[in-house]
Design an enzyme around this catalytic site. Structure first.
Site, PDB file in Angstrom:
ATOM      1  N   VAL A  44     -10.340  23.908  21.931  1.00  0.00           N
ATOM      2  CA  VAL A  44     -10.898  22.800  22.701  1.00  0.00           C
ATOM      3  C   VAL A  44     -11.521  23.300  24.008  1.00  0.00           C
ATOM      4  O   VAL A  44     -12.378  22.646  24.590  1.00  0.00           O
ATOM      5  CB  VAL A  44      -9.815  21.724  22.963  1.00  0.00           C
ATOM      6  CG1 VAL A  44      -8.757  22.234  23.916  1.00  0.00           C
ATOM      7  CG2 VAL A  44     -10.426  20.430  23.441  1.00  0.00           C
ATOM      8  N   LYS A  45     -11.125  24.466  24.480  1.00  0.00           N
ATOM      9  CA  LYS A  45     -11.648  25.001  25.739  1.00  0.00           C
ATOM     10  C   LYS A  45     -13.146  25.302  25.670  1.00  0.00           C
ATOM     11  O   LYS A  45     -13.802  25.418  26.694  1.00  0.00           O
ATOM     12  CB  LYS A  45     -10.882  26.258  26.150  1.00  0.00           C
ATOM     13  CG  LYS A  45      -9.423  26.009  26.489  1.00  0.00           C
ATOM     14  CD  LYS A  45      -9.285  25.147  27.725  1.00  0.00           C
ATOM     15  CE  LYS A  45      -7.852  24.885  28.081  1.00  0.00           C
ATOM     16  NZ  LYS A  45      -7.388  25.580  29.255  1.00  0.00           N
ATOM     17  N   ASP A  46     -13.702  25.407  24.471  1.00  0.00           N
ATOM     18  CA  ASP A  46     -15.151  25.591  24.329  1.00  0.00           C
ATOM     19  C   ASP A  46     -15.895  24.422  24.963  1.00  0.00           C
ATOM     20  O   ASP A  46     -16.943  24.595  25.585  1.00  0.00           O
ATOM     21  CB  ASP A  46     -15.556  25.684  22.859  1.00  0.00           C
ATOM     22  CG  ASP A  46     -15.107  26.968  22.200  1.00  0.00           C
ATOM     23  OD1 ASP A  46     -14.235  27.664  22.756  1.00  0.00           O
ATOM     24  OD2 ASP A  46     -15.617  27.271  21.112  1.00  0.00           O
ATOM     25  N   ALA A  49     -15.775  24.878  28.759  1.00  0.00           N
ATOM     26  CA  ALA A  49     -16.649  25.981  29.163  1.00  0.00           C
ATOM     27  C   ALA A  49     -18.111  25.547  29.149  1.00  0.00           C
ATOM     28  O   ALA A  49     -18.857  25.820  30.098  1.00  0.00           O
ATOM     29  CB  ALA A  49     -16.434  27.179  28.243  1.00  0.00           C
TER      30      ALA A  49
END
Length: 129
Positions: A44-46, A49
């Site tokens: 989910v950090k994509d 970012a």
């Protein structure tokens, strides 16, 4: 599953599939899970970012070709590596030397340059800042 075609890896971030989780809850209702590991960086950090870098471009704080530096060894680093590579910004992941060599290789494979800092108050294999 229908394959999605994308002109750029950034087009693959978000819109991850939902999976019905039939064995989670025996009562009424339906539980769904979002399969964020389908993002190019694997989490989910994509999404975070991509949003951070887009906002930096929109505000004029970041321009194409300027490096992005982040103290990270986790999923945010992977997301930033993917996004920066696609947008033409070098990405430098700064992490303690206690991280595994495999983690460094993963980030490098995603386009990051890894800078290891001295291990502080730790034992080999233990990550400390």
């Amino acid at each position: 599953m229908k394959l999605k075609k994308a002109g750029c890896v950034l087009d693959l971030i978000g819109n991850t599939p939902l999976k019905q989780l039939n064995n989670i809850h025996p009562g009424k209702g339906t539980v769904w899970g979002k399969l964020e590991y389908y993002n190019p960086g694997g989490s989910v950090k994509d999404r975070s970012a991509l949003q951070i870098i887009k906002e930096a471009y929109d505000s004029g704080v970041l321009a194409k070709g300027q490096p992005v530096i982040e103290m990270t060894s986790g999923n945010m680093g992977a997301g930033l590596a993917v996004v920066c590579a696609a947008m033409g910004n070098p990405f430098i992941a700064v992490m303690p030397a206690g991280n595994s060599p495999e983690r460094c290789k993963i980030l490098e494979a995603m386009g990051a340059r890894v800078h290891l800092t001295k291990q502080v108050d730790g034992v080999p294999g233990m990550v400390t800042g």
